[in-house]
Write a protein that holds these residues in place. Structure first.
Motif, mmCIF file in Angstrom:
data_model
loop_
_atom_site.group_PDB
_atom_site.id
_atom_site.type_symbol
_atom_site.label_atom_id
_atom_site.label_comp_id
_atom_site.label_asym_id
_atom_site.label_seq_id
_atom_site.Cartn_x
_atom_site.Cartn_y
_atom_site.Cartn_z
ATOM 1 N N GLY A 189 0.835 -1.187 0.000
ATOM 2 C CA GLY A 189 0.000 0.000 0.000
ATOM 3 C C GLY A 189 0.865 1.231 0.000
ATOM 4 N N SER A 190 0.284 2.346 0.410
ATOM 5 C CA SER A 190 1.037 3.596 0.528
ATOM 6 C C SER A 190 0.910 4.151 1.941
ATOM 7 N N GLY A 191 0.512 3.284 2.895
ATOM 8 C CA GLY A 191 0.274 3.709 4.262
ATOM 9 C C GLY A 191 1.546 3.913 5.062
ATOM 10 N N PRO A 192 1.412 4.227 6.359
ATOM 11 C CA PRO A 192 2.567 4.629 7.163
ATOM 12 C C PRO A 192 3.555 3.512 7.461
ATOM 13 N N TYR A 193 3.139 2.245 7.337
ATOM 14 C CA TYR A 193 4.042 1.129 7.618
ATOM 15 C C TYR A 193 4.061 0.144 6.459
ATOM 16 N N ARG A 194 5.213 -0.496 6.297
ATOM 17 C CA ARG A 194 5.443 -1.435 5.198
ATOM 18 C C ARG A 194 5.546 -2.857 5.735
ATOM 19 N N PHE A 195 4.841 -3.768 5.109
ATOM 20 C CA PHE A 195 4.861 -5.186 5.474
ATOM 21 C C PHE A 195 6.220 -5.796 5.152
ATOM 22 N N VAL A 196 6.773 -6.588 6.103
ATOM 23 C CA VAL A 196 8.074 -7.236 5.911
ATOM 24 C C VAL A 196 7.829 -8.717 5.641
ATOM 25 N N ALA A 197 7.868 -9.082 4.365
ATOM 26 C CA ALA A 197 7.538 -10.457 3.984
ATOM 27 C C ALA A 197 8.526 -11.461 4.578
ATOM 28 N N ALA A 198 9.805 -11.083 4.673
ATOM 29 C CA ALA A 198 10.831 -12.015 5.150
ATOM 30 C C ALA A 198 10.621 -12.407 6.608
ATOM 31 N N GLU A 199 9.925 -11.580 7.370
ATOM 32 C CA GLU A 199 9.727 -11.878 8.793
ATOM 33 C C GLU A 199 8.295 -12.322 9.103
ATOM 34 N N TYR A 200 7.502 -12.532 8.083
ATOM 35 C CA TYR A 200 6.115 -12.946 8.299
ATOM 36 C C TYR A 200 6.066 -14.412 8.700
ATOM 37 N N ARG A 201 5.393 -14.685 9.810
ATOM 38 C CA ARG A 201 5.164 -16.048 10.276
ATOM 39 C C ARG A 201 3.658 -16.226 10.438
ATOM 40 N N PRO A 202 2.988 -16.816 9.427
ATOM 41 C CA PRO A 202 1.529 -16.917 9.495
ATOM 42 C C PRO A 202 1.062 -17.564 10.800
ATOM 43 N N GLY A 203 0.125 -16.902 11.449
ATOM 44 C CA GLY A 203 -0.405 -17.398 12.701
ATOM 45 C C GLY A 203 0.467 -17.126 13.904
ATOM 46 N N ASP A 204 1.647 -16.522 13.702
ATOM 47 C CA ASP A 204 2.577 -16.254 14.801
ATOM 48 C C ASP A 204 2.846 -14.764 14.944
ATOM 49 N N ARG A 205 3.271 -14.098 13.868
ATOM 50 C CA ARG A 205 3.533 -12.671 13.955
ATOM 51 C C ARG A 205 3.539 -12.040 12.571
ATOM 52 N N ILE A 206 3.233 -10.753 12.563
ATOM 53 C CA ILE A 206 3.331 -9.898 11.380
ATOM 54 C C ILE A 206 4.234 -8.735 11.756
ATOM 55 N N VAL A 207 5.208 -8.462 10.929
ATOM 56 C CA VAL A 207 6.165 -7.390 11.193
ATOM 57 C C VAL A 207 6.006 -6.302 10.140
ATOM 58 N N LEU A 208 5.984 -5.061 10.602
ATOM 59 C CA LEU A 208 5.904 -3.905 9.712
ATOM 60 C C LEU A 208 6.984 -2.917 10.116
ATOM 61 N N VAL A 209 7.515 -2.205 9.138
ATOM 62 C CA VAL A 209 8.514 -1.175 9.420
ATOM 63 C C VAL A 209 8.052 0.141 8.809
ATOM 64 N N ARG A 210 8.598 1.215 9.323
ATOM 65 C CA ARG A 210 8.201 2.554 8.873
ATOM 66 C C ARG A 210 8.393 2.706 7.366
ATOM 67 N N HIS A 211 7.369 3.261 6.731
ATOM 68 C CA HIS A 211 7.447 3.604 5.306
ATOM 69 C C HIS A 211 8.068 4.990 5.203
ATOM 70 N N GLU A 212 9.335 5.018 4.830
ATOM 71 C CA GLU A 212 10.074 6.287 4.814
ATOM 72 C C GLU A 212 9.518 7.275 3.804
ATOM 73 N N GLY A 213 8.799 6.749 2.796
ATOM 74 C CA GLY A 213 8.240 7.639 1.790
ATOM 75 C C GLY A 213 6.851 8.156 2.120
ATOM 76 N N TYR A 214 6.357 7.840 3.309
ATOM 77 C CA TYR A 214 4.999 8.262 3.650
ATOM 78 C C TYR A 214 4.955 9.760 3.940
ATOM 79 N N ARG A 215 3.907 10.412 3.448
ATOM 80 C CA ARG A 215 3.729 11.845 3.670
ATOM 81 C C ARG A 215 2.457 12.074 4.474
ATOM 82 N N PRO A 216 2.582 12.241 5.804
ATOM 83 C CA PRO A 216 1.374 12.464 6.606
ATOM 84 C C PRO A 216 0.695 13.775 6.245
ATOM 85 N N ARG A 217 -0.598 13.833 6.435
ATOM 86 C CA ARG A 217 -1.314 15.092 6.276
ATOM 87 C C ARG A 217 -0.923 16.029 7.411
ATOM 88 N N ALA A 218 -1.211 17.306 7.223
ATOM 89 C CA ALA A 218 -0.855 18.303 8.233
ATOM 90 C C ALA A 218 -1.901 18.423 9.334
#
Length: 525
Positions: A189-218
């Motif tokens: 997506g284009s949201g504030p966090y990016r899904f990390v496929a390499a660390e995804y463990r279905p049913g155990d954990r989902i890892v997301l890291v900051r999307h450096e290109g995200y532009r929050p509204r003011a």
């Protein structure tokens, strides 16, 4: 409800409760990591594929929307910089903000948005009505999305800003072109966090890291609107189904946030000065008992109505709310405290003898097993199923309660064969109009929502609700639609309740709203 006692929870406080998923992530900065335990951990990563609020909450981190709603239910700008409506109300144009980037570093375009909305509209109850009223949904240029209507539809802005599942999230066109009956498995997506496929463990954990290109509204963040700042380097969504383990991990600081807790552990947490307990969504949830209209015995409206007559919400609410102040009896499909609240068509009170009489009149075969599909790892839903199991048994049915995990449950209920009843909970804001409430959709199989009621009158009245711009007419239609849906036994509301979340006291600016929003949170006293 599958709860653990306070004694069990207390006994765990003396020892670390490090979950396997946590142990693997010790190399990450603890201060820069927000560890969250959802009620259940979704394995469906497609925001357009399920009404599951665990998928919705994950999706709010990864994706963004053209518009968003604030706490006054007003549509506001989000990915869009502005919108324009033609004088006759038949054409809408949305101009995207400059510089929006997907997580694969490709720019967000009008074509991406149009393709995403077309896909969403094939899956969502409100979106499908909007699509049927639409002549053209396209992108005249790279920063513009156009919706040209072929018939009046007065809820375009409300549809595009709806806060509940299925949310009209935007994804790249190549992913949005995935057939709507097949889930997208590459969450970009284009949201504030990016899904990390390499660390995804279905049913155990989902890892997301900051999307450096995200532009929050003011603008300030209010519910799903405004600035969504990714204040942590990393967000970990962790599976921890045992409530005692959740309490222990929060108390020792191994996790930061628990989404939804049974009321019997709240006194323990409230005594802990390192923890804050609060209801995040004041509107809360509606409990739902849903019938399969395609299979006996609930293909007979008399059998559906008999069960509805026998329901006593007072039997259901303690299991999901726990505390009396967290619960209210509510027989409105559209939710209590909402603009269209009504009890039209609903049995006015429990009537067990009347229910049994109606069952005898129907001639139903009570020896034929009624299959309840039962997500045992989702306590807030499982508690409802146990009450219905007892209720149906008292009515004389033979009951087959089939336990499974939540993700298997979602797969099972999507198929018309093999089940008769399911239970779920839905956030009240998702239920507040006949178009947003998926359980009032009446298209039947195969295009309708699980349970598949079919009723041409309801569909016609829903279309009229969509077309009118008169609020008085909408209220009249909402009451008429509920009356018909209730009389035909679409489903039985099981009451309305709120649930508490809990987080470490060092967290500040935790967002409120109808979903679990995890942006803008800061760590520090």
């Amino acid at each position: 409800m599958h709860r653990r006692s306070l004694l069990a929870a207390t006994s765990l406080l003396a020892a670390p409760a490090l979950a396997p998923g946590l142990a693997r992530a010790q190399g990450a900065s603890r201060a820069g990591t927000l560890r969250v335990v959802p009620e259940t951990l979704t394995t469906i990563l497609d925001p357009h594929f399920t009404t599951s609020f665990t998928t919705r909450d994950f999706s709010y981190l990864v994706y963004d929307t053209l518009l968003a709603v604030n706490d006054k239910w007003e549509p506001t700008l989000q990915m869009a910089e502005r919108w324009e409506v033609s004088p006759d109300g038949m054409e809408y144009r949305f101009t995207l903000r400059e510089g929006l980037l997907f997580h694969d570093n490709t720019p967000v375009t009008g074509e991406d948005c149009a393709a995403s909305l077309r896909r969403w509209g094939q899956r969502d109850a409100l979106g499908s009505v909007m699509l049927r009223a639409t002549e053209t949904l396209d992108a005249p240029d790279a920063r513009t999305v156009r919706i040209k209507l072929k018939q009046p539809f007065g809820l375009v802005l409300q549809a595009l800003s709806k806060p509940g599942a299925m949310v009209p999230m935007i994804m790249p066109k190549r992913l949005a072109e995935t057939p709507p009956n097949r889930p997208v498995t590459e969450p970009i997506g284009s949201g504030p966090y990016r899904f990390v496929a390499a660390e995804y463990r279905p049913g155990d954990r989902i890892v997301l890291v900051r999307h450096e290109g995200y532009r929050p509204r003011a603008e300030p963040s209010v519910w799903a609107s405004g600035a969504k700042r990714p204040t942590f380097d990393r967000v970990e969504l962790i599976a921890m189904p045992d409530v005692s383990s959740q309490v222990s991990a929060l108390s020792t600081g191994e996790v930061d946030y628990l989404e939804r807790l049974p009321a019997d552990v709240l006194p323990l947490l409230r005594r802990n000065r390192e923890v804050k307990v609060q209801v995040v969504s004041p509107f809360g949830y509606q409990g739902i008992l849903r019938f399969n209209h395609l299979l006996p015995p609930f293909n007979d409206v008399r059998v559906r109505r008999a069960v509805m007559m026998a329901v006593d919400q007072a039997d259901y609410l303690p299991g999901v709310a726990g505390l009396p102040e967290y619960a209210r009896e509510c027989r409105s499909m559209l939710g209590c405290g909402t603009p269209y609240e009504t009890t039209a068509g609903m049995p006015p009170k429990p009537d067990m003898e009347g229910a049994k009489r109606l069952l005898r009149e129907s001639g139903v075969d009570l020896s034929r097993p009624v299959v309840i599909i039962h997500p045992a790892d989702a306590p807030g839903i499982a508690a409802l199923g146990l009450v219905t199991q007892d209720l149906l048994t008292k009515l004389g049915f033979t009951v087959d309660l089939q336990s499974m995990d939540l993700n298997t449950f979602f797969g099972r209920r999507a198929r018309p064969e093999g089940w008769n009843v399911f239970h779920t909970t839905a956030t009240v804001p998702d239920m507040q109009t006949p178009l947003q409430n998926s359980y009032m959709e009446a298209a039947g199989a195969p295009n309708g929502f699980a349970g598949w009621p079919k009723d041409e009158q309801v569909q016609a009245d829903r279309a009229a609700f969509a077309a009118t711009s008169s609020e008085a007419e909408r209220k009249q239609l909402a009451e008429k639609i509920q009356a018909r849906a209730a009389e035909q036994g679409f489903y039985m509301p099981l009451g309305q309740f709120v649930a508490a979340s809990a987080w470490r006291a060092e967290l500040n600016d935790v967002p409120m709203g109808p979903a679990m929003f995890l942006w803008n949170i800061r760590r520090g006293r």
